[in-house]
Motif scaffolding. Structure first.
Motif, PDB file in Angstrom:
ATOM      1  N   GLY A   1       0.683  -1.242   0.114  1.00 43.73           N
ATOM      2  CA  GLY A   1       0.116   0.062  -0.134  1.00 43.73           C
ATOM      3  C   GLY A   1       0.576   1.265   0.080  1.00 43.73           C
ATOM      4  O   GLY A   1       0.155   2.374   0.150  1.00 43.73           O
ATOM      5  N   PHE A   2       2.033   1.180  -0.050  1.00 40.05           N
ATOM      6  CA  PHE A   2       3.083   2.395   0.142  1.00 40.05           C
ATOM      7  C   PHE A   2       2.775   3.123  -1.110  1.00 40.05           C
ATOM      8  O   PHE A   2       2.791   2.640  -2.405  1.00 40.05           O
ATOM      9  CB  PHE A   2       4.435   1.805   0.093  1.00 40.05           C
ATOM     10  CG  PHE A   2       5.342   3.200   0.130  1.00 40.05           C
ATOM     11  CD1 PHE A   2       5.693   3.827   1.141  1.00 40.05           C
ATOM     12  CD2 PHE A   2       6.287   3.124  -1.010  1.00 40.05           C
ATOM     13  CE1 PHE A   2       6.556   4.706   1.072  1.00 40.05           C
ATOM     14  CE2 PHE A   2       7.371   4.220  -1.206  1.00 40.05           C
ATOM     15  CZ  PHE A   2       7.517   5.027   0.106  1.00 40.05           C
ATOM     16  N   ASN A   3       2.502   4.352  -1.299  1.00 41.69           N
ATOM     17  CA  ASN A   3       2.421   5.349  -2.044  1.00 41.69           C
ATOM     18  C   ASN A   3       3.696   5.746  -2.860  1.00 41.69           C
ATOM     19  O   ASN A   3       4.605   6.552  -2.190  1.00 41.69           O
ATOM     20  CB  ASN A   3       1.668   6.331  -1.593  1.00 41.69           C
ATOM     21  CG  ASN A   3       1.097   7.508  -2.934  1.00 41.69           C
ATOM     22  OD1 ASN A   3       0.898   7.136  -4.003  1.00 41.69           O
ATOM     23  ND2 ASN A   3       0.594   8.783  -2.648  1.00 41.69           N
ATOM     24  N   PHE A   4       3.824   5.411  -4.204  1.00 42.39           N
ATOM     25  CA  PHE A   4       5.092   5.593  -4.559  1.00 42.39           C
ATOM     26  C   PHE A   4       5.273   6.186  -5.923  1.00 42.39           C
ATOM     27  O   PHE A   4       4.263   5.672  -6.852  1.00 42.39           O
ATOM     28  CB  PHE A   4       6.174   4.431  -4.492  1.00 42.39           C
ATOM     29  CG  PHE A   4       7.560   4.613  -5.103  1.00 42.39           C
ATOM     30  CD1 PHE A   4       8.493   5.296  -4.235  1.00 42.39           C
ATOM     31  CD2 PHE A   4       7.731   4.351  -6.574  1.00 42.39           C
ATOM     32  CE1 PHE A   4       9.605   5.205  -5.030  1.00 42.39           C
ATOM     33  CE2 PHE A   4       9.159   4.571  -7.158  1.00 42.39           C
ATOM     34  CZ  PHE A   4       9.993   4.950  -6.226  1.00 42.39           C
ATOM     35  N   GLU A   5       5.866   7.230  -6.438  1.00 43.80           N
ATOM     36  CA  GLU A   5       5.952   7.556  -7.662  1.00 43.80           C
ATOM     37  C   GLU A   5       7.309   7.615  -8.285  1.00 43.80           C
ATOM     38  O   GLU A   5       8.190   8.127  -7.569  1.00 43.80           O
ATOM     39  CB  GLU A   5       5.384   9.170  -7.683  1.00 43.80           C
ATOM     40  CG  GLU A   5       5.327   9.730  -9.130  1.00 43.80           C
ATOM     41  CD  GLU A   5       4.499  11.083  -9.112  1.00 43.80           C
ATOM     42  OE1 GLU A   5       4.659  11.829  -9.900  1.00 43.80           O
ATOM     43  OE2 GLU A   5       4.081  11.359  -7.946  1.00 43.80           O
ATOM     44  N   SER A   6       7.659   6.931  -9.414  1.00 42.73           N
ATOM     45  CA  SER A   6       8.804   6.893  -9.798  1.00 42.73           C
ATOM     46  C   SER A   6       9.362   8.281 -10.528  1.00 42.73           C
ATOM     47  O   SER A   6       8.545   9.075 -10.929  1.00 42.73           O
ATOM     48  CB  SER A   6       8.918   5.888 -10.858  1.00 42.73           C
ATOM     49  OG  SER A   6       8.484   4.444 -10.660  1.00 42.73           O
ATOM     50  N   THR A   7      10.831   8.476 -10.254  1.00 34.21           N
ATOM     51  CA  THR A   7      11.361   9.526 -10.768  1.00 34.21           C
ATOM     52  C   THR A   7      12.272   9.371 -11.904  1.00 34.21           C
ATOM     53  O   THR A   7      12.768  10.118 -12.482  1.00 34.21           O
ATOM     54  CB  THR A   7      12.226  10.296  -9.710  1.00 34.21           C
ATOM     55  OG1 THR A   7      13.065   9.618  -8.913  1.00 34.21           O
ATOM     56  CG2 THR A   7      10.979  10.880  -8.636  1.00 34.21           C
ATOM     57  N   ILE A   8      12.571   8.201 -12.111  1.00 37.19           N
ATOM     58  CA  ILE A   8      13.301   7.686 -13.460  1.00 37.19           C
ATOM     59  C   ILE A   8      12.602   6.637 -13.933  1.00 37.19           C
ATOM     60  O   ILE A   8      11.564   6.050 -13.405  1.00 37.19           O
ATOM     61  CB  ILE A   8      14.616   7.386 -12.951  1.00 37.19           C
ATOM     62  CG1 ILE A   8      14.625   6.041 -12.066  1.00 37.19           C
ATOM     63  CG2 ILE A   8      15.529   8.212 -12.311  1.00 37.19           C
ATOM     64  CD1 ILE A   8      15.853   5.372 -11.682  1.00 37.19           C
ATOM     65  N   ASN A   9      12.891   6.494 -15.297  1.00 36.09           N
ATOM     66  CA  ASN A   9      12.316   5.406 -16.077  1.00 36.09           C
ATOM     67  C   ASN A   9      13.112   3.975 -16.089  1.00 36.09           C
ATOM     68  O   ASN A   9      14.246   3.942 -15.689  1.00 36.09           O
ATOM     69  CB  ASN A   9      11.813   5.653 -17.373  1.00 36.09           C
ATOM     70  CG  ASN A   9      12.833   6.065 -18.252  1.00 36.09           C
ATOM     71  OD1 ASN A   9      14.164   5.396 -18.262  1.00 36.09           O
ATOM     72  ND2 ASN A   9      12.730   7.353 -19.021  1.00 36.09           N
ATOM     73  N   LEU A  10      12.375   2.737 -16.562  1.00 37.88           N
ATOM     74  CA  LEU A  10      13.229   1.501 -16.429  1.00 37.88           C
ATOM     75  C   LEU A  10      14.376   1.600 -17.496  1.00 37.88           C
ATOM     76  O   LEU A  10      15.373   0.928 -17.136  1.00 37.88           O
ATOM     77  CB  LEU A  10      12.115   0.507 -17.303  1.00 37.88           C
ATOM     78  CG  LEU A  10      12.714  -0.964 -17.152  1.00 37.88           C
ATOM     79  CD1 LEU A  10      13.046  -1.330 -15.581  1.00 37.88           C
ATOM     80  CD2 LEU A  10      11.815  -2.064 -17.861  1.00 37.88           C
ATOM     81  N   GLU A  11      14.643   2.412 -18.687  1.00 41.29           N
ATOM     82  CA  GLU A  11      15.668   2.414 -19.438  1.00 41.29           C
ATOM     83  C   GLU A  11      16.840   2.992 -18.648  1.00 41.29           C
ATOM     84  O   GLU A  11      17.819   2.597 -18.938  1.00 41.29           O
ATOM     85  CB  GLU A  11      15.211   3.283 -20.884  1.00 41.29           C
ATOM     86  CG  GLU A  11      14.528   2.596 -21.855  1.00 41.29           C
ATOM     87  CD  GLU A  11      12.785   2.598 -21.144  1.00 41.29           C
ATOM     88  OE1 GLU A  11      12.496   3.541 -20.367  1.00 41.29           O
ATOM     89  OE2 GLU A  11      12.216   1.441 -21.733  1.00 41.29           O
ATOM     90  N   GLN A  12      16.489   4.125 -17.794  1.00 42.89           N
ATOM     91  CA  GLN A  12      17.539   4.687 -17.048  1.00 42.89           C
ATOM     92  C   GLN A  12      18.052   3.789 -16.127  1.00 42.89           C
ATOM     93  O   GLN A  12      19.367   3.749 -15.794  1.00 42.89           O
ATOM     94  CB  GLN A  12      16.995   6.002 -16.392  1.00 42.89           C
ATOM     95  CG  GLN A  12      16.810   6.975 -17.527  1.00 42.89           C
ATOM     96  CD  GLN A  12      15.802   8.126 -16.982  1.00 42.89           C
ATOM     97  OE1 GLN A  12      15.126   8.036 -16.084  1.00 42.89           O
ATOM     98  NE2 GLN A  12      16.203   9.375 -17.502  1.00 42.89           N
ATOM     99  N   TRP A  13      17.301   3.139 -15.363  1.00 44.83           N
ATOM    100  CA  TRP A  13      17.654   1.943 -14.664  1.00 44.83           C
ATOM    101  C   TRP A  13      18.735   0.849 -14.918  1.00 44.83           C
ATOM    102  O   TRP A  13      19.527   0.656 -14.515  1.00 44.83           O
ATOM    103  CB  TRP A  13      16.407   1.497 -13.752  1.00 44.83           C
ATOM    104  CG  TRP A  13      16.497   0.288 -12.903  1.00 44.83           C
ATOM    105  CD1 TRP A  13      16.484  -1.113 -12.859  1.00 44.83           C
ATOM    106  CD2 TRP A  13      17.312   0.353 -11.562  1.00 44.83           C
ATOM    107  NE1 TRP A  13      16.601  -1.611 -11.988  1.00 44.83           N
ATOM    108  CE2 TRP A  13      17.143  -1.152 -11.005  1.00 44.83           C
ATOM    109  CE3 TRP A  13      17.673   1.295 -10.816  1.00 44.83           C
ATOM    110  CZ2 TRP A  13      17.569  -1.317  -9.882  1.00 44.83           C
ATOM    111  CZ3 TRP A  13      18.473   0.704  -9.521  1.00 44.83           C
ATOM    112  CH2 TRP A  13      18.288  -0.464  -9.308  1.00 44.83           C
TER     113      TRP A  13
END
Length: 263
Positions: free
Chosen positions: A141-153
């Motif tokens: 239930g943790f509210n999380f918003e990504s700041t990078i995308n999968l390609e960058q990772w």
């Protein structure tokens, strides 16, 4: 050649890695530790609390079955693994886990990947002199918003030499072929399945090939002397990919016009 990472290939931030899941390794603590130490290629005695460790399991021929992270928290062990490899991992180890009264339980948790600047106070599984990588878990239930995308990772992992197996890669490579010997294998711990063959290849220098990360122009498609493995990341008009090459061909490949850097 070393990569100039000031070209926006590396961006700090974090993301939800939706393709990964979390397994709890349940059982009496001592039995869990002994079981994992006898099956995994890494040395779990070196894991610090909340620090992920790159690891893998092999078959008796020294071929890698699956890769994953081992994560320790409050003296309990967890496995962070690609969802598509989870069943392969469980089916393989269940054969031995029952003798140690060890069980695997899939947890409803999120996996977060993080790229950050060097910070000795934060956990990480790999770093260079410019950035570090970490993974950790949070409640579903943790509210999380990504700041990078999968390609960058994926690009950051490849630049540090991390190769993640896909299902089709299971039982295809030995550790020395895909950089696991440097990142996921301990040569100082006790035995694990395939250990004798893995150690023999390492100490006898039987590998005439080299695992590399390539950064190329976007126009690059293939080279006859590069065996590309895994997925290719396209980012900022560049391609980042892993490949296996014969050591004698490296100099010629480095001079290829479309190759920007080889790590």
């Amino acid at each position: 050649m070393k990569i100039d990472i000031d070209n926006n290939l590396i961006k700090t931030g974090s993301l939800l890695v939706s393709d990964w899941c979390v397994l709890a390794v349940n059982g009496e603590q001592k039995k869990v530790e002994e079981f994992l130490q006898g099956q995994l290629t890494s040395d779990i005695s070196l894991i610090c609390d909340k620090d992920p460790q790159l690891s893998s399991i092999c078959d008796h021929k020294g071929l890698v079955i699956s890769d994953f992270f081992v994560y320790k928290q409050n003296n309990e062990f967890f496995i962070i693994i690609d969802k598509n490899l989870m069943d392969i991992f469980i089916d393989e180890l269940n054969l031995f886990a029952k003798f140690s009264s060890v069980e695997f339980q899939k947890l409803d948790r999120k996996v977060i990947g993080e790229i950050s600047e060097i910070d000795s106070s934060k956990g990480c599984y790999l770093k260079n002199d410019r950035f570090q990588l970490n993974v950790y878990t949070k409640e579903s239930g943790f509210n999380f918003e990504s700041t990078i995308n999968l390609e960058q990772w994926n690009a950051a992992n490849k630049i540090l030499g991390v190769f993640f197996l896909a299902v089709e890669d299971s039982l295809k490579f030995r550790p020395i072929e895909i950089n696991f010997d440097k990142q996921r294998v301990s040569f100082n711990k006790g035995c694990y399945r395939g250990q004798e063959i893995v150690a023999r290849m390492e100490y006898l220098g039987l590998n005439r090939r080299k695992f590399c990360t390539f950064i190329s122009k976007q126009s690059f498609n293939e080279h006859p002397n590069i065996k590309i493995i895994g997925e290719t990341v396209v980012l900022n008009n560049s391609k980042i990919f892993n490949g296996i090459v014969k050591r004698k061909d490296l100099e010629e490949i480095e001079n290829t016009h479309e190759i920007i850097s080889i790590i």
